[in-house]
Design a protein around this motif. Sequence first.
Motif, PDB file in Angstrom:
ATOM      1  N   GLU A  58       0.825  -1.208   0.000  1.00  0.00           N
ATOM      2  CA  GLU A  58       0.000   0.000   0.000  1.00  0.00           C
ATOM      3  C   GLU A  58       0.862   1.263   0.000  1.00  0.00           C
ATOM      4  O   GLU A  58       0.581   2.218  -0.726  1.00  0.00           O
ATOM      5  CB  GLU A  58      -0.924  -0.027   1.221  1.00  0.00           C
ATOM      6  N   GLU A  59       1.914   1.229   0.811  1.00  0.00           N
ATOM      7  CA  GLU A  59       2.807   2.402   0.839  1.00  0.00           C
ATOM      8  C   GLU A  59       3.448   2.633  -0.537  1.00  0.00           C
ATOM      9  O   GLU A  59       3.555   3.763  -1.000  1.00  0.00           O
ATOM     10  CB  GLU A  59       3.894   2.201   1.909  1.00  0.00           C
ATOM     11  N   SER A  74       2.232   1.899  -3.372  1.00  0.00           N
ATOM     12  CA  SER A  74       1.245   2.407  -4.340  1.00  0.00           C
ATOM     13  C   SER A  74       0.866   3.857  -4.069  1.00  0.00           C
ATOM     14  O   SER A  74       0.163   4.486  -4.866  1.00  0.00           O
ATOM     15  CB  SER A  74       0.007   1.510  -4.369  1.00  0.00           C
ATOM     16  N   ASN A  75       1.314   4.424  -2.951  1.00  0.00           N
ATOM     17  CA  ASN A  75       1.055   5.841  -2.688  1.00  0.00           C
ATOM     18  C   ASN A  75       1.976   6.763  -3.478  1.00  0.00           C
ATOM     19  O   ASN A  75       1.732   7.958  -3.572  1.00  0.00           O
ATOM     20  CB  ASN A  75       1.233   6.153  -1.190  1.00  0.00           C
ATOM     21  N   TYR A  76       3.071   6.207  -4.006  1.00  0.00           N
ATOM     22  CA  TYR A  76       4.022   7.060  -4.728  1.00  0.00           C
ATOM     23  C   TYR A  76       3.705   7.081  -6.227  1.00  0.00           C
ATOM     24  O   TYR A  76       3.769   6.039  -6.882  1.00  0.00           O
ATOM     25  CB  TYR A  76       5.457   6.560  -4.519  1.00  0.00           C
ATOM     26  N   ARG A 112       0.948   3.936 -10.869  1.00  0.00           N
ATOM     27  CA  ARG A 112       1.526   3.438  -9.608  1.00  0.00           C
ATOM     28  C   ARG A 112       2.230   2.137  -9.941  1.00  0.00           C
ATOM     29  O   ARG A 112       1.955   1.512 -10.971  1.00  0.00           O
ATOM     30  CB  ARG A 112       0.418   3.148  -8.591  1.00  0.00           C
TER      31      ARG A 112
END
Length: 260
Positions: free
Chosen positions: A79-80, A82-84, A98
Amino acid sequence: MSFPFFKSDKKPILIAHRGASGYAPENTLSAFKLALDMGARFIELDVNQSKDGQVVVIHDDNLKRAAGVKKKIVDLTREEISNYPLKKLANGHYPPERVPTLEEVLTLISRRAVVDVEIKGGNSGYTGIEEKVLGLLERKGYNGMSTVSSFNHECLRRVRELSPAMHLIYLLGLKPLKIAIGEMRESHCEALGVSVSQISRSVIQLAHQRGLHVCVYTVNKRPMWEKLSLMRVDAIFTDFPDLLGMPEYEEPTLGLTNGE
Ligand code: G3P
Ligand code: CA
């Protein structure tokens, strides 16, 4: 065992390297979709493993080049990661991207192409990644229409232990050819992946004499493709799947679907 995808004494098969990465951000859903739209029927991608054990599709073991962030994939959850947002290419018009998971990419390709999953992770490797990759390929219906490749022989050995039938590409890297051929025999790898900077008639001849296919990466110019074709290499990785025009392309026929 030999690759059912390769037709010896014909032209080399085209493998879309990181998708159509010459046009779209590499290893993204856009790059894979574009490769399919261009007619590619063999697609390569790279996988690393996140902190929470997810198989994610990205070449480097960190986000520096892809997203401009100094963080390692292994230190971030899926999840982290995919935040970038990934960096855009200067002249590409693509939706914000992503890092995708392997599962998302396999779903997108939907058996319209043979998939070559290159497992990254260097010599230390990622614990359990081989099981996960094989599990995903099986679950998404890619058995018999996928290959696994790696520069890490321990990884290939592990894949072979888990799956007697998986097609394996041994990426040569800096290893002496003699050692590589010994390791390939040990883990029943059928194809040797060689950089275009290392390829020579003698490498091709030696591999072919031992019944091994030869795949060359990464070739983005037509004259080099033609030269390698005359040298009888079996497959060529390219960032530009439209490079040759599809009429000249040797298509793997095995079990491909229209994605329905
Ligand atoms: O599998 C061929 C090629 O992809 C290996 O090199 O660095 O592009 O992953 P690299
Ligand atoms: Ca690769």
